[in-house]
Design a protein around this motif. Structure first.
Motif, PDB file in Angstrom:
ATOM      1  N   GLY A   1      18.566  45.765  33.602  1.00 31.64           N
ATOM      2  CA  GLY A   1      19.964  45.462  33.295  1.00 31.64           C
ATOM      3  C   GLY A   1      20.502  45.752  31.914  1.00 31.64           C
TER       4      GLY A   1
ATOM      5  N   ARG B   1      13.145  20.228  38.133  1.00 30.06           N
ATOM      6  CA  ARG B   1      13.895  20.230  39.385  1.00 30.06           C
ATOM      7  C   ARG B   1      14.894  21.389  39.375  1.00 30.06           C
ATOM      8  N   ARG B   2      15.607  21.535  38.242  1.00 29.23           N
ATOM      9  CA  ARG B   2      16.621  22.578  38.170  1.00 29.23           C
ATOM     10  C   ARG B   2      16.035  23.866  37.600  1.00 29.23           C
TER      11      ARG B   2
ATOM     12  N   PRO C   1      16.511  28.232  38.208  1.00 25.03           N
ATOM     13  CA  PRO C   1      16.308  28.579  36.803  1.00 25.03           C
ATOM     14  C   PRO C   1      17.004  27.629  35.820  1.00 25.03           C
ATOM     15  N   GLU C   2      16.460  27.609  34.598  1.00 27.93           N
ATOM     16  CA  GLU C   2      17.172  26.964  33.504  1.00 27.93           C
ATOM     17  C   GLU C   2      18.224  27.949  33.015  1.00 27.93           C
ATOM     18  N   ILE C   3      19.483  27.564  33.129  1.00 24.48           N
ATOM     19  CA  ILE C   3      20.561  28.433  32.666  1.00 24.48           C
ATOM     20  C   ILE C   3      21.442  27.631  31.730  1.00 24.48           C
ATOM     21  N   GLY C   4      21.557  28.070  30.492  1.00 25.97           N
ATOM     22  CA  GLY C   4      22.451  27.386  29.569  1.00 25.97           C
ATOM     23  C   GLY C   4      21.886  27.300  28.160  1.00 25.97           C
ATOM     24  N   TRP C   5      22.599  26.537  27.351  1.00 29.50           N
ATOM     25  CA  TRP C   5      22.271  26.418  25.925  1.00 29.50           C
ATOM     26  C   TRP C   5      21.377  25.218  25.718  1.00 29.50           C
ATOM     27  N   ASN C   6      20.248  25.438  25.063  1.00 29.93           N
ATOM     28  CA  ASN C   6      19.299  24.364  24.816  1.00 29.93           C
ATOM     29  C   ASN C   6      18.794  24.494  23.382  1.00 29.93           C
ATOM     30  N   THR C   7      18.168  23.450  22.894  1.00 32.98           N
ATOM     31  CA  THR C   7      17.750  23.428  21.494  1.00 32.98           C
ATOM     32  C   THR C   7      16.411  24.123  21.277  1.00 32.98           C
TER      33      THR C   7
ATOM     34  N   THR D   1      20.712  25.736  18.601  1.00 35.01           N
ATOM     35  CA  THR D   1      20.993  25.759  20.033  1.00 35.01           C
ATOM     36  C   THR D   1      21.192  27.203  20.476  1.00 35.01           C
TER      37      THR D   1
ATOM     38  N   TYR E   1      20.761  30.336  23.948  1.00 37.21           N
ATOM     39  CA  TYR E   1      20.997  30.516  25.386  1.00 37.21           C
ATOM     40  C   TYR E   1      19.735  30.956  26.133  1.00 37.21           C
TER      41      TYR E   1
ATOM     42  N   THR F   1      12.534  21.941  25.476  1.00 35.49           N
ATOM     43  CA  THR F   1      12.217  21.090  26.622  1.00 35.49           C
ATOM     44  C   THR F   1      13.315  21.189  27.674  1.00 35.49           C
TER      45      THR F   1
ATOM     46  N   LYS G   1      22.585  36.742  23.281  1.00 39.34           N
ATOM     47  CA  LYS G   1      23.606  35.973  24.014  1.00 39.34           C
ATOM     48  C   LYS G   1      23.828  34.629  23.356  1.00 39.34           C
TER      49      LYS G   1
ATOM     50  N   MET H   1      17.235  19.529  25.269  1.00 37.09           N
ATOM     51  CA  MET H   1      18.105  19.105  26.367  1.00 37.09           C
ATOM     52  C   MET H   1      19.235  20.115  26.546  1.00 37.09           C
ATOM     53  N   LEU H   2      19.442  20.510  27.783  1.00 36.02           N
ATOM     54  CA  LEU H   2      20.502  21.477  28.068  1.00 36.02           C
ATOM     55  C   LEU H   2      21.864  20.895  27.720  1.00 36.02           C
ATOM     56  N   THR H   3      22.711  21.706  27.116  1.00 31.10           N
ATOM     57  CA  THR H   3      24.073  21.263  26.869  1.00 31.10           C
ATOM     58  C   THR H   3      24.932  21.550  28.097  1.00 31.10           C
TER      59      THR H   3
ATOM     60  N   ARG I   1      28.292  23.226  29.627  1.00 33.18           N
ATOM     61  CA  ARG I   1      28.968  24.462  29.197  1.00 33.18           C
ATOM     62  C   ARG I   1      30.460  24.482  29.510  1.00 33.18           C
TER      63      ARG I   1
ATOM     64  N   PHE J   1      28.758  38.297  22.202  1.00 35.04           N
ATOM     65  CA  PHE J   1      27.379  37.828  22.094  1.00 35.04           C
ATOM     66  C   PHE J   1      27.193  36.451  22.737  1.00 35.04           C
TER      67      PHE J   1
ATOM     68  N   LEU K   1      25.407  44.938  36.198  1.00 30.55           N
ATOM     69  CA  LEU K   1      24.407  44.545  35.198  1.00 30.55           C
ATOM     70  C   LEU K   1      24.148  45.682  34.218  1.00 30.55           C
TER      71      LEU K   1
ATOM     72  N   ASP L   1      19.795  22.225  43.485  1.00 26.22           N
ATOM     73  CA  ASP L   1      18.973  22.091  42.289  1.00 26.22           C
ATOM     74  C   ASP L   1      19.305  23.142  41.239  1.00 26.22           C
TER      75      ASP L   1
END
Lengths: 197, 253
Positions: free
Chosen positions: A11, A110-111, A113-119, A133, A135, A155, A179, B1-3, B5, B74, B93, B195
């Protein structure tokens, strides 16, 4: 400074190429041949695709690439690119580079893929910048045999895993710096300035 | 911990961002690349382009637009609208999209979700579901909300995930454009059974609605469009309110 993206199929490489090109003096190129990709000052393994298919594309140049990294070729592996620096993956067959001993397994959450902003916790990957933080978009994570290569943790639910690993001038990151907005672009630039000044 | 969005949606037609005015046709509101960049600077966590092109000529400019955007944006970019085949997803993509949302084509051919997830990974496959409340349940509609199906939205969301979707973009047709808040019951019903991340869409009229979608609705992300384009509120103001409510969101640095 020649910066080469090894393109193993899938991609979006545009954002990553542009993020790398923000570093002063960086000439960014894209190469589909794993051996030719080594004729460079910095190698980048981008983060899109599946492990099995990508390992197959890597195979003809696997030993040469591993030797080059051991000899000191700077390398940044992103997401799947980080996972290819390890031995094997539960996602698919074939061998990674084995630069970092260990394997790649599915996120224990449980969730997925992990998709999003994390620390990023306890980040000590680069001297020039600290991550906060960033992506992530992934279902698999690296499990190094030797935890001392981990330079930042993160985590997701109950699973703590490496956000970043480093040995010498080879860095792997599970997140997508290209990203991760300003902080991510700053990280990419700091990497290039540190490993190939 | 995921924020949690905040995702900004731009309607794109013929290479420009457009906005409908009471069915009186479409008004040009700007260049997609510039608008996407501006929202990134304001702290948006993602951008979604929804292609509403009616003709092949208009659509042809989309891939060039996506590429020009990806070279300057970005944060993650999702492209949706008119995606019908695995090749369409591959093209999006390669052009520079990080994710592709699939709506009508998934209803017509659910195996498409699986094929895309196997080829490109679940993290780039977004199942887009448009639902309308009918007799205490939610019926799935396709073709821009015009064509009813026999599918129940909650059961369909679960099937989309089982077939490989990595996210669900859930739009309430009843609330779309109404600015009376997300359909919280719908959002909660879907968030409870899948999930993967659920993106609440349709109905945000202010920052409080976004907060409610994430808390009462249980969504991982909230999609906003009109209220930002019209200047009713800002990305910064929404995130401030979320932060005050104890919701973990990304800061703009």
């Amino acid at each position: 400074m020649r910066v080469t993206l090894f393109d193993y199929g899938a991609g979006n490489l545009h954002s990553l190429a542009k993020a790398l090109a923000t570093a002063p003096g960086a000439e960014v190129r894209i190469q589909e041949d794993p051996v030719r990709a080594l004729d460079t000052d910095v190698l980048v393994l981008p983060g899109v695709g599946a492990f099995g298919a990508s390992a197959a594309r890597l195979e003809p140049g696997r030993q040469a690439m591993r030797d080059a990294l051991e000899r000191g070729l700077p390398c940044l592996g992103i997401c799947l690119g980080m996972q290819l620096l390890f031995d094997t993956s539960d996602e698919g067959g074939g061998a990674g580079l084995g630069y970092f001993p260990g394997k790649v397994t599915r996120l224990a959450a449980r969730r997925v893929p992990e998709i999003g902003w994390n620390t990023v916790e306890e980040d000590r990957t680069l001297a020039g910048t600290k991550l906060d933080t960033v992506y992530y978009a992934h279902s698999f994570v690296c499990r190094p045999t030797d935890a001392s290569v981990v330079t930042g943790w993160t985590t997701h639910e109950g699973d703590r895993f490496p956000a970043a690993v480093r040995r010498g001038k080879v860095v792997g990151v599970q997140f997508h710096p290209e990203k991760s907005s300003t902080a991510g672009v700053r990280f990419v630039r700091a990497f290039l300035e540190e490993v190939a000044p | 911990m995921l924020t949690r969005r905040l995702i900004v949606c731009l309607d794109v037609k013929g290479g420009r961002v457009v906005k409908g005015v009471q069915f009186e046709g479409l008004r040009d509101v700007g260049d997609p690349v510039e608008l996407a960049r501006r929202y990134e600077e304001e702290g948006a966590d993602e951008v979604t382009f929804l292609d509403i092109s009616a003709s092949a000529e208009e659509r042809g400019t989309l891939w060039d637009l996506v590429q020009r955007t990806a070279e300057r944006l970005f944060i993650p970019l999702t492209v949706g609208g008119g995606v019908r085949t695995v090749d369409d997803v591959g093209r999006a993509l390669r052009a520079g999209a990080d994710k592709v949302s699939i709506n009508s084509a998934a209803v017509a051919n659910p195996a498409l979700l699986t094929a895309c997830a196997e080829r490109f990974g679940a993290q780039c496959v977004v199942a887009s579901i448009d639902a309308k409340r009918e007799d205490g349940r939610w019926r799935v509609y396709t073709h821009g909300g015009k064509k009813p199906t026999e599918l129940d939205a909650v059961a369909w969301a679960r099937e989309c995930v089982a077939r490989g979707a990595g996210e669900v973009l859930l739009t309430s047709i009843d609330r779309d454009g109404a600015r009376s808040g997300y359909d919280l019951d719908l959002t909660r019903a879907v968030a409870d059974v899948v999930d993967v991340p659920v993106i609440a869409s349709g109905g945000a009229g202010n920052a409080e609605h976004v907060r409610d979608g994430l808390t009462k609705g249980g969504a991982d992300a909230a999609l906003v469009a009109g209220i930002l384009h019209d200047g009713v509120t800002t990305v910064g103001a929404i995130k401030s309110l979320l932060r005050e409510g104890g919701i973990h969101v990304r800061s703009r640095t």
